[in-house]
Scaffold this motif. Structure first.
Motif, PDB file in Angstrom:
ATOM      1  N   LEU A  92       0.819  -1.207   0.000  1.00  0.00           N
ATOM      2  CA  LEU A  92       0.000   0.000   0.000  1.00  0.00           C
ATOM      3  C   LEU A  92       0.857   1.262   0.000  1.00  0.00           C
ATOM      4  O   LEU A  92       0.610   2.192  -0.772  1.00  0.00           O
ATOM      5  CB  LEU A  92      -0.919  -0.010   1.231  1.00  0.00           C
ATOM      6  CG  LEU A  92      -1.745   1.243   1.481  1.00  0.00           C
ATOM      7  CD1 LEU A  92      -2.692   1.492   0.328  1.00  0.00           C
ATOM      8  CD2 LEU A  92      -2.501   1.116   2.783  1.00  0.00           C
ATOM      9  N   LEU A  93       1.886   1.313   0.828  1.00  0.00           N
ATOM     10  CA  LEU A  93       2.731   2.499   0.899  1.00  0.00           C
ATOM     11  C   LEU A  93       3.468   2.759  -0.419  1.00  0.00           C
ATOM     12  O   LEU A  93       3.696   3.907  -0.791  1.00  0.00           O
ATOM     13  CB  LEU A  93       3.728   2.382   2.060  1.00  0.00           C
ATOM     14  CG  LEU A  93       4.633   3.587   2.306  1.00  0.00           C
ATOM     15  CD1 LEU A  93       3.829   4.873   2.506  1.00  0.00           C
ATOM     16  CD2 LEU A  93       5.538   3.321   3.501  1.00  0.00           C
ATOM     17  N   GLU A  94       3.781   1.727  -1.151  1.00  0.00           N
ATOM     18  CA  GLU A  94       4.437   1.912  -2.455  1.00  0.00           C
ATOM     19  C   GLU A  94       3.502   2.614  -3.434  1.00  0.00           C
ATOM     20  O   GLU A  94       3.918   3.482  -4.196  1.00  0.00           O
ATOM     21  CB  GLU A  94       4.919   0.583  -3.013  1.00  0.00           C
ATOM     22  CG  GLU A  94       5.794   0.728  -4.225  1.00  0.00           C
ATOM     23  CD  GLU A  94       6.495  -0.567  -4.628  1.00  0.00           C
ATOM     24  OE1 GLU A  94       6.921  -0.645  -5.790  1.00  0.00           O
ATOM     25  OE2 GLU A  94       6.633  -1.474  -3.787  1.00  0.00           O
ATOM     26  N   TRP A  95       2.224   2.241  -3.415  1.00  0.00           N
ATOM     27  CA  TRP A  95       1.240   2.923  -4.255  1.00  0.00           C
ATOM     28  C   TRP A  95       1.182   4.405  -3.903  1.00  0.00           C
ATOM     29  O   TRP A  95       1.134   5.259  -4.794  1.00  0.00           O
ATOM     30  CB  TRP A  95      -0.150   2.312  -4.094  1.00  0.00           C
ATOM     31  CG  TRP A  95      -0.327   0.975  -4.721  1.00  0.00           C
ATOM     32  CD1 TRP A  95      -0.346  -0.235  -4.079  1.00  0.00           C
ATOM     33  CD2 TRP A  95      -0.530   0.682  -6.100  1.00  0.00           C
ATOM     34  NE1 TRP A  95      -0.532  -1.246  -4.987  1.00  0.00           N
ATOM     35  CE2 TRP A  95      -0.657  -0.718  -6.239  1.00  0.00           C
ATOM     36  CE3 TRP A  95      -0.607   1.472  -7.248  1.00  0.00           C
ATOM     37  CZ2 TRP A  95      -0.856  -1.336  -7.459  1.00  0.00           C
ATOM     38  CZ3 TRP A  95      -0.811   0.850  -8.471  1.00  0.00           C
ATOM     39  CH2 TRP A  95      -0.936  -0.539  -8.561  1.00  0.00           C
ATOM     40  N   VAL A  96       1.184   4.714  -2.612  1.00  0.00           N
ATOM     41  CA  VAL A  96       1.112   6.105  -2.155  1.00  0.00           C
ATOM     42  C   VAL A  96       2.346   6.888  -2.613  1.00  0.00           C
ATOM     43  O   VAL A  96       2.233   7.997  -3.144  1.00  0.00           O
ATOM     44  CB  VAL A  96       0.962   6.165  -0.615  1.00  0.00           C
ATOM     45  CG1 VAL A  96       1.087   7.591  -0.106  1.00  0.00           C
ATOM     46  CG2 VAL A  96      -0.362   5.552  -0.179  1.00  0.00           C
ATOM     47  N   ILE A  97       3.525   6.293  -2.437  1.00  0.00           N
ATOM     48  CA  ILE A  97       4.765   6.971  -2.833  1.00  0.00           C
ATOM     49  C   ILE A  97       4.805   7.192  -4.343  1.00  0.00           C
ATOM     50  O   ILE A  97       5.200   8.265  -4.808  1.00  0.00           O
ATOM     51  CB  ILE A  97       5.994   6.183  -2.344  1.00  0.00           C
ATOM     52  CG1 ILE A  97       6.073   6.263  -0.812  1.00  0.00           C
ATOM     53  CG2 ILE A  97       7.267   6.699  -2.986  1.00  0.00           C
ATOM     54  CD1 ILE A  97       7.105   5.347  -0.188  1.00  0.00           C
ATOM     55  N   GLN A  98       4.375   6.231  -5.117  1.00  0.00           N
ATOM     56  CA  GLN A  98       4.355   6.400  -6.573  1.00  0.00           C
ATOM     57  C   GLN A  98       3.386   7.501  -6.994  1.00  0.00           C
ATOM     58  O   GLN A  98       3.665   8.256  -7.917  1.00  0.00           O
ATOM     59  CB  GLN A  98       4.026   5.079  -7.260  1.00  0.00           C
ATOM     60  CG  GLN A  98       5.172   4.098  -7.190  1.00  0.00           C
ATOM     61  CD  GLN A  98       4.839   2.760  -7.825  1.00  0.00           C
ATOM     62  OE1 GLN A  98       3.679   2.372  -7.944  1.00  0.00           O
ATOM     63  NE2 GLN A  98       5.863   2.042  -8.222  1.00  0.00           N
ATOM     64  N   TRP A  99       2.254   7.596  -6.313  1.00  0.00           N
ATOM     65  CA  TRP A  99       1.300   8.663  -6.612  1.00  0.00           C
ATOM     66  C   TRP A  99       1.913  10.017  -6.275  1.00  0.00           C
ATOM     67  O   TRP A  99       1.805  10.972  -7.058  1.00  0.00           O
ATOM     68  CB  TRP A  99      -0.001   8.448  -5.838  1.00  0.00           C
ATOM     69  CG  TRP A  99      -1.001   9.524  -6.103  1.00  0.00           C
ATOM     70  CD1 TRP A  99      -1.867   9.609  -7.155  1.00  0.00           C
ATOM     71  CD2 TRP A  99      -1.214  10.697  -5.317  1.00  0.00           C
ATOM     72  NE1 TRP A  99      -2.608  10.766  -7.064  1.00  0.00           N
ATOM     73  CE2 TRP A  99      -2.229  11.448  -5.941  1.00  0.00           C
ATOM     74  CE3 TRP A  99      -0.654  11.186  -4.146  1.00  0.00           C
ATOM     75  CZ2 TRP A  99      -2.694  12.653  -5.443  1.00  0.00           C
ATOM     76  CZ3 TRP A  99      -1.114  12.394  -3.639  1.00  0.00           C
ATOM     77  CH2 TRP A  99      -2.119  13.115  -4.286  1.00  0.00           C
ATOM     78  N   LEU A 100       2.578  10.099  -5.114  1.00  0.00           N
ATOM     79  CA  LEU A 100       3.239  11.350  -4.740  1.00  0.00           C
ATOM     80  C   LEU A 100       4.283  11.736  -5.787  1.00  0.00           C
ATOM     81  O   LEU A 100       4.355  12.895  -6.206  1.00  0.00           O
ATOM     82  CB  LEU A 100       3.884  11.219  -3.359  1.00  0.00           C
ATOM     83  CG  LEU A 100       2.920  11.140  -2.173  1.00  0.00           C
ATOM     84  CD1 LEU A 100       3.665  10.724  -0.908  1.00  0.00           C
ATOM     85  CD2 LEU A 100       2.201  12.466  -1.981  1.00  0.00           C
ATOM     86  N   LEU A 101       5.095  10.777  -6.212  1.00  0.00           N
ATOM     87  CA  LEU A 101       6.129  11.028  -7.223  1.00  0.00           C
ATOM     88  C   LEU A 101       5.514  11.538  -8.521  1.00  0.00           C
ATOM     89  O   LEU A 101       6.017  12.480  -9.130  1.00  0.00           O
ATOM     90  CB  LEU A 101       6.935   9.752  -7.465  1.00  0.00           C
ATOM     91  CG  LEU A 101       8.086   9.847  -8.462  1.00  0.00           C
ATOM     92  CD1 LEU A 101       9.128  10.850  -7.991  1.00  0.00           C
ATOM     93  CD2 LEU A 101       8.709   8.480  -8.672  1.00  0.00           C
ATOM     94  N   SER A 102       4.405  10.932  -8.931  1.00  0.00           N
ATOM     95  CA  SER A 102       3.751  11.363 -10.172  1.00  0.00           C
ATOM     96  C   SER A 102       3.188  12.780 -10.073  1.00  0.00           C
ATOM     97  O   SER A 102       2.885  13.404 -11.078  1.00  0.00           O
ATOM     98  CB  SER A 102       2.641  10.385 -10.568  1.00  0.00           C
ATOM     99  OG  SER A 102       1.523  10.527  -9.716  1.00  0.00           O
ATOM    100  N   ASN A 103       3.086  13.287  -8.845  1.00  0.00           N
ATOM    101  CA  ASN A 103       2.602  14.641  -8.619  1.00  0.00           C
ATOM    102  C   ASN A 103       3.715  15.592  -8.181  1.00  0.00           C
ATOM    103  O   ASN A 103       3.454  16.645  -7.600  1.00  0.00           O
ATOM    104  CB  ASN A 103       1.468  14.627  -7.596  1.00  0.00           C
ATOM    105  CG  ASN A 103       0.186  14.121  -8.220  1.00  0.00           C
ATOM    106  OD1 ASN A 103      -0.512  14.860  -8.895  1.00  0.00           O
ATOM    107  ND2 ASN A 103      -0.100  12.844  -8.048  1.00  0.00           N
ATOM    108  N   GLY A 104       4.959  15.216  -8.451  1.00  0.00           N
ATOM    109  CA  GLY A 104       6.078  16.110  -8.239  1.00  0.00           C
ATOM    110  C   GLY A 104       6.759  16.052  -6.892  1.00  0.00           C
ATOM    111  O   GLY A 104       7.704  16.790  -6.643  1.00  0.00           O
TER     112      GLY A 104
END
Length: 85
Positions: A36-48
């Motif tokens: 779950l945390l990997e999904w969150v981090i990837q979403w954050l990365l995709s938003n800069g």
């Protein structure tokens, strides 16, 4: 506005997710083969967001061992370590 750092709270026991959290912290519960945390981090990365501070407590070593300093995911991860009481 350009946000480059985010704080993610991942320190709870995840009691409501039992039995999924019997052996892993909730941040490492897998959803479609990724924690779950990997999904969150990837979403954050995709938003800069390039810097992530993860608040950890329960089974913190497992989370810290899995994500390390974040280079595998293209971010810089720092940990804010708390105690479990």
């Amino acid at each position: 506005m350009n946000i480059s750092t985010a704080v993610v709270l991942a320190g709870g026991r995840g009691l409501r997710l039992a039995p999924l959290t019997n052996n892993v912290p909730k941040a490492l519960v897998r959803i479609r083969s990724k924690p779950l945390l990997e999904w969150v981090i990837q979403w954050l990365l995709s938003n800069g967001v390039r810097n992530v501070v993860v608040g950890v407590a329960y089974e913190k070593e497992k989370i810290m061992d899995y994500f390390g300093e974040g280079s595998r995911l293209g971010v810089r991860i720092n940990y804010s370590v708390h105690s479990v009481e």
